[in-house]
Design an enzyme around this catalytic site. Structure first.
Site, PDB file in Angstrom:
ATOM      1  N   MET A   1       0.844  -1.181   0.000  1.00 20.19           N
ATOM      2  CA  MET A   1       0.000   0.000   0.000  1.00 20.19           C
ATOM      3  C   MET A   1       0.886   1.239   0.000  1.00 20.19           C
ATOM      4  O   MET A   1       1.461   1.601   1.016  1.00 20.19           O
ATOM      5  CB  MET A   1      -0.906  -0.010   1.232  1.00 20.19           C
ATOM      6  CG  MET A   1      -1.637   1.274   1.443  1.00 20.19           C
ATOM      7  SD  MET A   1      -2.917   1.201   2.689  1.00 20.19           S
ATOM      8  CE  MET A   1      -1.985   1.545   4.151  1.00 20.19           C
ATOM      9  N   PRO A   2       1.058   1.891  -1.148  1.00 21.04           N
ATOM     10  CA  PRO A   2       1.858   3.112  -1.209  1.00 21.04           C
ATOM     11  C   PRO A   2       1.190   4.259  -0.444  1.00 21.04           C
ATOM     12  O   PRO A   2      -0.010   4.479  -0.565  1.00 21.04           O
ATOM     13  CB  PRO A   2       1.922   3.433  -2.698  1.00 21.04           C
ATOM     14  CG  PRO A   2       1.586   2.149  -3.388  1.00 21.04           C
ATOM     15  CD  PRO A   2       0.639   1.449  -2.466  1.00 21.04           C
ATOM     16  N   ILE A   3       2.002   4.960   0.332  1.00 24.33           N
ATOM     17  CA  ILE A   3       1.553   6.159   1.034  1.00 24.33           C
ATOM     18  C   ILE A   3       2.485   7.286   0.617  1.00 24.33           C
ATOM     19  O   ILE A   3       3.699   7.187   0.799  1.00 24.33           O
ATOM     20  CB  ILE A   3       1.577   5.985   2.557  1.00 24.33           C
ATOM     21  CG1 ILE A   3       0.722   4.791   2.968  1.00 24.33           C
ATOM     22  CG2 ILE A   3       1.126   7.263   3.253  1.00 24.33           C
ATOM     23  CD1 ILE A   3       0.864   4.400   4.420  1.00 24.33           C
ATOM     24  N   ALA A  38      -5.460   1.385  -3.467  1.00 19.60           N
ATOM     25  CA  ALA A  38      -4.476   1.150  -2.405  1.00 19.60           C
ATOM     26  C   ALA A  38      -3.553   2.350  -2.188  1.00 19.60           C
ATOM     27  O   ALA A  38      -2.803   2.391  -1.222  1.00 19.60           O
ATOM     28  CB  ALA A  38      -3.633  -0.077  -2.731  1.00 19.60           C
ATOM     29  N   SER A  40      -2.566   5.931  -1.043  1.00 19.93           N
ATOM     30  CA  SER A  40      -2.991   7.000  -0.128  1.00 19.93           C
ATOM     31  C   SER A  40      -2.053   8.187  -0.300  1.00 19.93           C
ATOM     32  O   SER A  40      -0.839   8.018  -0.427  1.00 19.93           O
ATOM     33  CB  SER A  40      -2.916   6.534   1.326  1.00 19.93           C
ATOM     34  OG  SER A  40      -3.815   5.478   1.545  1.00 19.93           O
TER      35      SER A  40
END
Length: 61
Positions: A1-3, A38, A40
């Site tokens: 999950m890239p933030i 996914a 954010s």
């Protein structure tokens, strides 16, 4: 999950931020294979008085 965290100086319109979020999301999806849902993104707007370069805040003359 890239933030993704993005810090900007105050003054961008909501429309500019919306377009930036769209394009950054597309780039992350394209380069990492992550699903769009996914990704954010957190945007922090900084006051020009809270950012300094060369020993002076951006509101100092």
């Amino acid at each position: 999950m890239p933030i993704v965290h993005i810090e900007l100086l105050e003054g961008r319109t909501q429309e500019q931020k919306n377009e930036m979020v769209k394009e950054v999301t597309e780039a992350i999806v394209r380069t990492t294979g992550a699903k769009e849902e996914a990704v954010s993104i957190v945007i922090s707007d900084m006051s020009k008085g809270n950012y300094a370069v060369g020993g002076k805040t951006l509101v100092q003359k």
